[in-house]
Design a protein around this motif. Structure first.
Motif, PDB file in Angstrom:
ATOM      1  N   GLN A  31       0.885  -1.174   0.000  1.00 31.89           N
ATOM      2  CA  GLN A  31       0.000   0.000   0.000  1.00 31.89           C
ATOM      3  C   GLN A  31       0.918   1.217   0.000  1.00 31.89           C
ATOM      4  N   LYS A  32       1.729   1.300  -1.052  1.00 32.14           N
ATOM      5  CA  LYS A  32       2.782   2.322  -1.089  1.00 32.14           C
ATOM      6  C   LYS A  32       2.236   3.740  -1.070  1.00 32.14           C
ATOM      7  N   HIS A  33       0.995   3.927  -1.531  1.00 32.17           N
ATOM      8  CA  HIS A  33       0.432   5.282  -1.516  1.00 32.17           C
ATOM      9  C   HIS A  33      -0.013   5.690  -0.110  1.00 32.17           C
ATOM     10  N   ASN A  72      11.769   4.088 -17.528  1.00 32.04           N
ATOM     11  CA  ASN A  72      11.705   4.852 -16.288  1.00 32.04           C
ATOM     12  C   ASN A  72      10.418   4.437 -15.597  1.00 32.04           C
ATOM     13  N   TYR A  73      10.493   4.139 -14.302  1.00 30.55           N
ATOM     14  CA  TYR A  73       9.322   3.586 -13.630  1.00 30.55           C
ATOM     15  C   TYR A  73       8.240   4.634 -13.393  1.00 30.55           C
ATOM     16  N   TRP A  74       8.649   5.827 -12.956  1.00 36.76           N
ATOM     17  CA  TRP A  74       7.669   6.852 -12.592  1.00 36.76           C
ATOM     18  C   TRP A  74       7.484   7.846 -13.718  1.00 36.76           C
ATOM     19  N   MET A  95      11.175  -6.793 -14.166  1.00 35.82           N
ATOM     20  CA  MET A  95      12.107  -6.681 -13.035  1.00 35.82           C
ATOM     21  C   MET A  95      12.213  -5.200 -12.699  1.00 35.82           C
ATOM     22  N   ASP A  96      11.761  -4.846 -11.492  1.00 33.01           N
ATOM     23  CA  ASP A  96      11.864  -3.457 -11.067  1.00 33.01           C
ATOM     24  C   ASP A  96      13.182  -3.281 -10.328  1.00 33.01           C
ATOM     25  N   ILE A  97      13.929  -2.301 -10.746  1.00 30.46           N
ATOM     26  CA  ILE A  97      15.263  -2.089 -10.163  1.00 30.46           C
ATOM     27  C   ILE A  97      15.362  -0.651  -9.661  1.00 30.46           C
ATOM     28  N   ILE A 126      14.049  -4.494  -6.837  1.00 28.45           N
ATOM     29  CA  ILE A 126      12.960  -4.259  -5.887  1.00 28.45           C
ATOM     30  C   ILE A 126      11.984  -5.434  -5.930  1.00 28.45           C
ATOM     31  N   GLU A 127      11.536  -5.795  -7.108  1.00 34.05           N
ATOM     32  CA  GLU A 127      10.626  -6.952  -7.209  1.00 34.05           C
ATOM     33  C   GLU A 127      10.553  -7.426  -8.654  1.00 34.05           C
ATOM     34  N   LEU A 128      10.068  -8.656  -8.813  1.00 32.91           N
ATOM     35  CA  LEU A 128       9.781  -9.199 -10.140  1.00 32.91           C
ATOM     36  C   LEU A 128       8.271  -9.205 -10.321  1.00 32.91           C
TER      37      LEU A 128
HETATM   38 MG   LIG Z   1       6.278  -2.197  -7.302  1.00 32.00          MG
END
Ligand SMILES: [Mg+2]
Ligand SMILES: Nc1ncnc2c1ncn2[C@@H]1O[C@H](COP(=O)(O)OP(=O)(O)O)[C@@H](O)[C@H]1O
Length: 302
Positions: free
Chosen positions: A153-155, A230-232, A262-264, A275-277
């Motif tokens: 629940q990152k937000h 870019n993720y964001w 793959m989040d890095i 960070i996670e797959l």
């Molecule tokens: Mg994530």
């Protein structure tokens, strides 16, 4: 090659779920055959036959890639088996799907490159806090983040994600309680605790105020890197700095999945971490990613 999308539950005609319309068109423009199924019939009614009624039996075995909403492993298995009776084989087996969908299943592939992680299962949202404290004792008084086997629940960063110290029991309980309440019936399997590491700052989210960090999403298809995004959407990514892709391509070679994300991220110490797959079929294309190019890359690598 076929791409499978969710249909639009509000349209009686076979049209694609509106959120995937651009991907659907991009897939077609790249020469893929598109198929539709009813996500609602599969997940709510558990009627995979009805959900896939529009997919005609194929005379030869054909590969198919799903692009859509996340499925629980049992739902994915049902879809996988039903499609197989029609001679369509999803790109990942149910085990391969779970390998990247559940962090506890991913961990063995990435443990040397990701924050230290521990987990426990939770039934009926009843958290056993003695078990939690036993579990997180390995972290000493380090800060942690909590999530379930799939999502955080990152937000709600300060109240339901970030735990300032693993030894401050009242605070651990309050964050976990809030997290479990927010997940509600969507809690995936249990709780995952991870050592918090300082990532490089990008900006803060304009709506939720969540800290945004220097993160990227890579997609791998058949063990080959498709692209690095870019993720964001918000925040200034330096154009001079590129993640060490060779490092992550090396890690990807050992991950038992044919299509995954793959989040890095870069830590504020300059180290690069995973960070996670995620299973590539249910991982979102980052907002600035070009869908037409994404499907062109899939076509080139499949
Ligand atoms: Mg994530
Ligand atoms: N161990 C960690 N240390 C520091 N920040 C983290 C850690 N794990 C996750 N984060 C931050 O929290 C965000 C959400 O975590 P993530 O595991 O990706 O959850 P979700 O599955 O909800 O996307 C990440 O994008 C990252 O910015």
């Amino acid at each position: 090659m076929n791409i499978l999308f969710c249909d639009n539950p509000f349209d009686n005609k076979p049209t694609v779920e509106t959120d995937y319309e651009v991907e659907f068109i991009s897939a077609k423009q790249n020469g893929f055959t598109t198929q539709l199924f009813s996500y609602e019939s599969l997940t709510k009614d558990k009627d995979a036959e009805y959900a896939t009624r529009r997919i005609k039996h194929s005379n030869t075995l054909q590969k198919i890639i799903y692009r859509g909403w996340m499925l629980k492993p049992n739902q994915y298995t049902l879809l996988y088996n039903t499609l197989l009776t029609k001679n369509f084989q999803l790109i990942n087996s149910p085990t391969e799907y779970q390998n990247c969908h559940y962090l506890p299943d991913s961990y063995k592939f990435i443990s040397a490159y990701t924050p230290k992680t521990t987990w426990l299962t939770v039934e009926n949202a009843q958290v056993n806090y003695d078990e939690v404290f036993k579990n997180i004792a390995i972290f000493g008084n380090s800060p942690l983040i909590v999530k379930d086997f799939v999502k955080s629940q990152k937000h709600y960063w300060d109240t339901a994600c970030f735990i300032p110290s693993a030894t401050e029991k009242n605070n651990v309980i309050s964050v976990v309680q809030k997290f479990v309440a927010l997940q509600n019936t969507d809690l995936n399997e249990g709780l995952v605790f991870r050592e918090f590491i300082e990532l490089n700052d990008l900006t803060t989210h304009s709506k939720s105020g969540m800290p945004l960090k220097q993160e990227y999403r890579l997609f791998f298809l058949n063990k080959q890197l498709l692209n690095c995004y870019n993720y964001w959407e918000e925040g200034e990514y330096s154009t001079d700095e590129h993640p060490p892709l060779d490092l992550f391509m090396g890690i990807a070679k050992n991950i038992e999945s044919n299509f995954f994300s793959m989040d890095i991220a870069k830590t504020n110490q300059g180290k690069w971490v995973v960070i996670e797959l995620g299973d590539g079929q249910v991982a979102g294309l980052p907002d600035k990613g070009d869908p037409l190019e994404f499907y062109e890359l899939i076509r080139q690598h499949c």
